[in-house]
Design a protein around this motif. Structure first.
Motif, PDB file in Angstrom:
ATOM      1  N   ALA A  49       0.901  -1.153  -0.127  1.00 14.10           N
ATOM      2  CA  ALA A  49       0.068   0.355   0.225  1.00 14.10           C
ATOM      3  C   ALA A  49       1.211   1.051  -0.134  1.00 14.10           C
ATOM      4  O   ALA A  49       0.461   2.156  -0.549  1.00 14.10           O
ATOM      5  CB  ALA A  49      -0.930   0.069   1.051  1.00 14.10           C
ATOM      6  N   SER A  50       1.729   1.404   0.458  1.00 14.79           N
ATOM      7  CA  SER A  50       3.275   2.293   0.497  1.00 14.79           C
ATOM      8  C   SER A  50       3.582   2.891  -0.067  1.00 14.79           C
ATOM      9  O   SER A  50       3.530   3.714  -1.271  1.00 14.79           O
ATOM     10  CB  SER A  50       3.539   1.977   1.653  1.00 14.79           C
ATOM     11  N   LEU A  51       3.765   1.380  -1.362  1.00  8.48           N
ATOM     12  CA  LEU A  51       4.458   2.034  -2.822  1.00  8.48           C
ATOM     13  C   LEU A  51       3.564   2.261  -3.633  1.00  8.48           C
ATOM     14  O   LEU A  51       4.000   2.907  -4.574  1.00  8.48           O
ATOM     15  CB  LEU A  51       5.223   0.377  -3.358  1.00  8.48           C
ATOM     16  N   ASP A  52       1.960   2.081  -3.629  1.00  9.18           N
ATOM     17  CA  ASP A  52       1.165   1.884  -4.752  1.00  9.18           C
ATOM     18  C   ASP A  52       1.297   3.511  -4.089  1.00  9.18           C
ATOM     19  O   ASP A  52       0.945   4.598  -5.246  1.00  9.18           O
ATOM     20  CB  ASP A  52       0.014   1.715  -4.011  1.00  9.18           C
ATOM     21  N   ARG A  53       0.883   3.851  -2.883  1.00  6.01           N
ATOM     22  CA  ARG A  53       1.014   5.915  -2.489  1.00  6.01           C
ATOM     23  C   ARG A  53       1.598   5.786  -2.954  1.00  6.01           C
ATOM     24  O   ARG A  53       1.888   7.269  -4.344  1.00  6.01           O
ATOM     25  CB  ARG A  53       0.542   5.740  -1.096  1.00  6.01           C
ATOM     26  N   ALA A  54       2.910   5.721  -3.446  1.00  5.79           N
ATOM     27  CA  ALA A  54       4.321   6.867  -3.548  1.00  5.79           C
ATOM     28  C   ALA A  54       4.435   6.771  -5.435  1.00  5.79           C
ATOM     29  O   ALA A  54       4.684   7.897  -5.602  1.00  5.79           O
ATOM     30  CB  ALA A  54       5.603   6.037  -2.928  1.00  5.79           C
ATOM     31  N   LEU A  55       3.484   5.274  -5.537  1.00  4.03           N
ATOM     32  CA  LEU A  55       3.915   5.879  -7.287  1.00  4.03           C
ATOM     33  C   LEU A  55       2.792   6.169  -7.931  1.00  4.03           C
ATOM     34  O   LEU A  55       2.661   7.276  -8.192  1.00  4.03           O
ATOM     35  CB  LEU A  55       2.843   4.418  -7.828  1.00  4.03           C
ATOM     36  N   ARG A  56       1.030   6.623  -6.992  1.00  4.18           N
ATOM     37  CA  ARG A  56       0.731   7.655  -7.129  1.00  4.18           C
ATOM     38  C   ARG A  56       0.708   8.812  -7.216  1.00  4.18           C
ATOM     39  O   ARG A  56       0.456   9.561  -7.820  1.00  4.18           O
ATOM     40  CB  ARG A  56      -1.337   7.436  -6.407  1.00  4.18           C
ATOM     41  N   ARG A  57       1.423   9.224  -6.143  1.00  2.00           N
ATOM     42  CA  ARG A  57       1.876  10.138  -6.210  1.00  2.00           C
ATOM     43  C   ARG A  57       3.431  10.868  -6.762  1.00  2.00           C
ATOM     44  O   ARG A  57       3.583  12.451  -6.689  1.00  2.00           O
ATOM     45  CB  ARG A  57       2.331  10.482  -4.293  1.00  2.00           C
ATOM     46  N   SER A  58       3.257   9.697  -8.021  1.00  2.24           N
ATOM     47  CA  SER A  58       4.749  10.127  -9.387  1.00  2.24           C
ATOM     48  C   SER A  58       6.161  10.433  -7.901  1.00  2.24           C
ATOM     49  O   SER A  58       7.494  10.962  -8.700  1.00  2.24           O
ATOM     50  CB  SER A  58       4.917  11.083  -9.587  1.00  2.24           C
ATOM     51  N   LYS A  59       6.458   9.261  -6.701  1.00  3.89           N
ATOM     52  CA  LYS A  59       7.430   9.645  -6.048  1.00  3.89           C
ATOM     53  C   LYS A  59       8.436   8.343  -6.707  1.00  3.89           C
ATOM     54  O   LYS A  59       9.617   8.823  -6.445  1.00  3.89           O
ATOM     55  CB  LYS A  59       7.064   9.217  -4.616  1.00  3.89           C
ATOM     56  N   ILE A  60       7.533   7.301  -7.141  1.00  6.14           N
ATOM     57  CA  ILE A  60       8.783   6.705  -7.624  1.00  6.14           C
ATOM     58  C   ILE A  60       8.273   6.056  -8.969  1.00  6.14           C
ATOM     59  O   ILE A  60       6.794   6.656  -9.112  1.00  6.14           O
ATOM     60  CB  ILE A  60       8.586   4.983  -7.253  1.00  6.14           C
ATOM     61  N   THR A  61       8.476   5.066  -9.902  1.00  6.95           N
ATOM     62  CA  THR A  61       8.162   4.809 -11.103  1.00  6.95           C
ATOM     63  C   THR A  61       7.464   3.383 -10.840  1.00  6.95           C
ATOM     64  O   THR A  61       7.430   2.326  -9.916  1.00  6.95           O
ATOM     65  CB  THR A  61       9.075   4.701 -12.402  1.00  6.95           C
ATOM     66  N   GLU A  62       6.194   2.879 -12.194  1.00  8.33           N
ATOM     67  CA  GLU A  62       6.063   1.831 -11.815  1.00  8.33           C
ATOM     68  C   GLU A  62       6.797   0.782 -12.108  1.00  8.33           C
ATOM     69  O   GLU A  62       6.753  -0.986 -10.684  1.00  8.33           O
ATOM     70  CB  GLU A  62       4.499   1.472 -13.303  1.00  8.33           C
ATOM     71  N   ALA A  63       8.223   0.350 -12.519  1.00  6.31           N
ATOM     72  CA  ALA A  63       9.331   0.058 -12.174  1.00  6.31           C
ATOM     73  C   ALA A  63       9.666  -0.261 -11.383  1.00  6.31           C
ATOM     74  O   ALA A  63      10.280  -1.548 -10.564  1.00  6.31           O
ATOM     75  CB  ALA A  63       9.155   0.197 -13.404  1.00  6.31           C
ATOM     76  N   ALA A  64       9.539   0.278 -10.497  1.00  9.85           N
ATOM     77  CA  ALA A  64      10.731   0.813  -9.049  1.00  9.85           C
ATOM     78  C   ALA A  64       9.905  -0.046  -8.738  1.00  9.85           C
ATOM     79  O   ALA A  64      10.338  -0.731  -7.542  1.00  9.85           O
ATOM     80  CB  ALA A  64      10.859   1.787  -8.577  1.00  9.85           C
ATOM     81  N   ARG A  65       8.494   0.703  -8.140  1.00 13.39           N
ATOM     82  CA  ARG A  65       7.633  -0.183  -7.436  1.00 13.39           C
ATOM     83  C   ARG A  65       7.476  -1.668  -7.930  1.00 13.39           C
ATOM     84  O   ARG A  65       7.688  -2.498  -7.017  1.00 13.39           O
ATOM     85  CB  ARG A  65       5.932   0.054  -7.830  1.00 13.39           C
ATOM     86  N   ASP A  66       7.387  -1.850  -9.027  1.00 11.63           N
ATOM     87  CA  ASP A  66       7.947  -3.125  -9.038  1.00 11.63           C
ATOM     88  C   ASP A  66       8.812  -4.094  -8.509  1.00 11.63           C
ATOM     89  O   ASP A  66       9.566  -5.222  -8.043  1.00 11.63           O
ATOM     90  CB  ASP A  66       7.219  -3.759 -10.213  1.00 11.63           C
ATOM     91  N   ALA A  67       9.875  -3.486  -8.571  1.00  8.94           N
ATOM     92  CA  ALA A  67      11.469  -3.993  -8.424  1.00  8.94           C
ATOM     93  C   ALA A  67      11.717  -4.185  -7.263  1.00  8.94           C
ATOM     94  O   ALA A  67      11.841  -5.311  -6.402  1.00  8.94           O
ATOM     95  CB  ALA A  67      12.555  -3.103  -9.366  1.00  8.94           C
ATOM     96  N   ALA A  68      10.732  -3.648  -6.378  1.00 12.57           N
ATOM     97  CA  ALA A  68      10.602  -3.151  -5.098  1.00 12.57           C
ATOM     98  C   ALA A  68      10.091  -4.864  -4.428  1.00 12.57           C
ATOM     99  O   ALA A  68      10.577  -5.566  -3.809  1.00 12.57           O
ATOM    100  CB  ALA A  68      10.087  -1.892  -4.414  1.00 12.57           C
ATOM    101  N   LEU A  69       8.663  -4.860  -4.936  1.00 14.29           N
ATOM    102  CA  LEU A  69       8.265  -5.158  -4.545  1.00 14.29           C
ATOM    103  C   LEU A  69       9.123  -7.217  -5.034  1.00 14.29           C
ATOM    104  O   LEU A  69       8.893  -8.128  -4.265  1.00 14.29           O
ATOM    105  CB  LEU A  69       7.157  -6.074  -4.991  1.00 14.29           C
ATOM    106  N   ALA A  70       9.633  -7.608  -6.032  1.00 16.60           N
ATOM    107  CA  ALA A  70      10.302  -8.345  -6.677  1.00 16.60           C
ATOM    108  C   ALA A  70      11.710  -8.879  -5.588  1.00 16.60           C
ATOM    109  O   ALA A  70      11.894  -9.462  -5.344  1.00 16.60           O
ATOM    110  CB  ALA A  70      10.580  -8.898  -7.648  1.00 16.60           C
ATOM    111  N   ARG A  71      12.270  -7.895  -4.563  1.00 18.54           N
ATOM    112  CA  ARG A  71      13.254  -7.817  -3.376  1.00 18.54           C
ATOM    113  C   ARG A  71      12.564  -8.093  -2.399  1.00 18.54           C
ATOM    114  O   ARG A  71      13.299  -8.200  -1.722  1.00 18.54           O
ATOM    115  CB  ARG A  71      14.166  -6.601  -3.372  1.00 18.54           C
ATOM    116  N   LEU A  72      11.075  -8.290  -1.733  1.00 16.88           N
ATOM    117  CA  LEU A  72      10.660  -8.638  -1.029  1.00 16.88           C
ATOM    118  C   LEU A  72      10.385  -9.809  -0.882  1.00 16.88           C
ATOM    119  O   LEU A  72       9.467 -10.116  -1.196  1.00 16.88           O
ATOM    120  CB  LEU A  72      10.005  -7.924  -0.745  1.00 16.88           C
ATOM    121  N   ALA A  73      10.415 -10.894   0.187  1.00 12.87           N
ATOM    122  CA  ALA A  73      10.018 -11.983   0.909  1.00 12.87           C
ATOM    123  C   ALA A  73       9.795 -11.751   2.162  1.00 12.87           C
ATOM    124  O   ALA A  73      10.412 -10.893   3.347  1.00 12.87           O
ATOM    125  CB  ALA A  73      11.175 -13.082   1.062  1.00 12.87           C
TER     126      ALA A  73
END
Length: 287
Positions: A49-73
């Motif tokens: 949810a926090s990454l999605d908020r950052a994406l909506r506010r143009s703080k990060i790109t969609e690619a950055a969000r997806d890459a961050a989620l892929a690095r999380l376990a």
């Protein structure tokens, strides 16, 4: 100096989820552990949810969000931390709980040089360090809420912390997490809370005594002293239970009356009025 690539975060509440998010955005392989499968799933949702908020506010790109989620376990067993090079504990501000986490990490983390850091805001770091067989690798690393926004981290070496651990922690915080650093001695409250907590408690005492209402106190500090947020709104953001725990820890160490939690704060915590996270504190957030 060794490059850190595998980070462990213990606890995925407000602070742990923020630390995990920043680390994943910074390119680290991040493993988060929680106390149960349900808590781990809730932690994942909080980070997403926090990454999605950052994406909506143009703080990060969609690619950055997806890459961050892929690095999380996520896991529900501290044994999963075995291969981590750096572990940050971010569980509730409770001495016994934190000590138990460090004892377990000491047993399961296999790298003898791994840094074990605590996000404690008031508990003496040496108390956590001596609960392990590797006190030279234990250090305090106090982040501020919300972690993705606040740039500061306090680094707190214990008397037992090695210079190598301090240097590696400073480099990790600045290079991997992009944080600004202040270094504090291992005394309850460190730098920021030693100054902040008496101010917050003074605002509670003003409400308690009827000197002024919450809104007037906050507006006075926001408009009169250019604070971005008044003390009572800040308490609601921090969590009144967390503020009480920090104040109690500081009072236990120094026995200074200005650190003693006011009766009103204790009553509000007992009533479950913890601030934003419960929907009501000095202000009502249910709407």
């Amino acid at each position: 100096m060794e490059t850190i690539s595998r980070l462990g975060v213990v606890g995925c509440g407000l602070m742990g989820s923020g630390i995990a998010e920043v680390a994943a955005l910074g390119g680290l392989d991040v493993l988060v552990t929680e106390s149960s499968p349900e808590a781990a799933r809730a932690g994942r949702r909080r980070v997403e949810a926090s990454l999605d908020r950052a994406l909506r506010r143009s703080k990060i790109t969609e690619a950055a969000r997806d890459a961050a989620l892929a690095r999380l376990a996520f896991a529900d067993d501290l044994g999963a931390m075995a291969d981590r090079q750096f572990v940050i504990e971010a569980v509730a501000e409770n001495r016994d709980l934190k000590t138990g986490v460090f004892r377990t990490l000491d047993q399961v983390v296999t790298d003898p040089r791994a840094v074990l850091a605590s996000n404690t805001s008031s508990i003496p770091v040496v108390d956590l360090a001596v609960s392990t067989e590797r006190p030279a690798q234990v250090i305090g690393m106090h982040f501020f809420n919300p972690v993705p926004v606040q740039t500061l981290v306090e680094i707190i070496p214990a008397l037992t912390t090695s210079p190598d651990t301090v240097a590696r922690t400073r480099a990790f915080a600045s290079e991997h997490l992009g944080k600004e650093i202040v270094e504090a001695t291992d005394r309850s409250g460190f730098v920021v809370n030693a100054l902040l907590v008496p101010y917050l408690l003074a605002a509670v005492r003003m409400v308690e005594s009827g000197s002024a209402g919450a809104q007037d106190i906050d507006r006075g500090m926001e408009l009169g002293c250019a604070h971005p947020m008044g003390p009572l709104r800040l308490l609601d953001l921090i969590g009144l239970d967390t503020a009480q725990s920090v104040a109690e820890s500081m009072y236990d160490e120094f026995k200074e009356p200005l650190y003693a939690p006011p009766a009103l704060l204790r009553r509000m915590v007992a009533a479950g009025r913890l601030g934003r996270k419960s929907g009501r504190g000095f202000y009502d957030y249910t709407a």
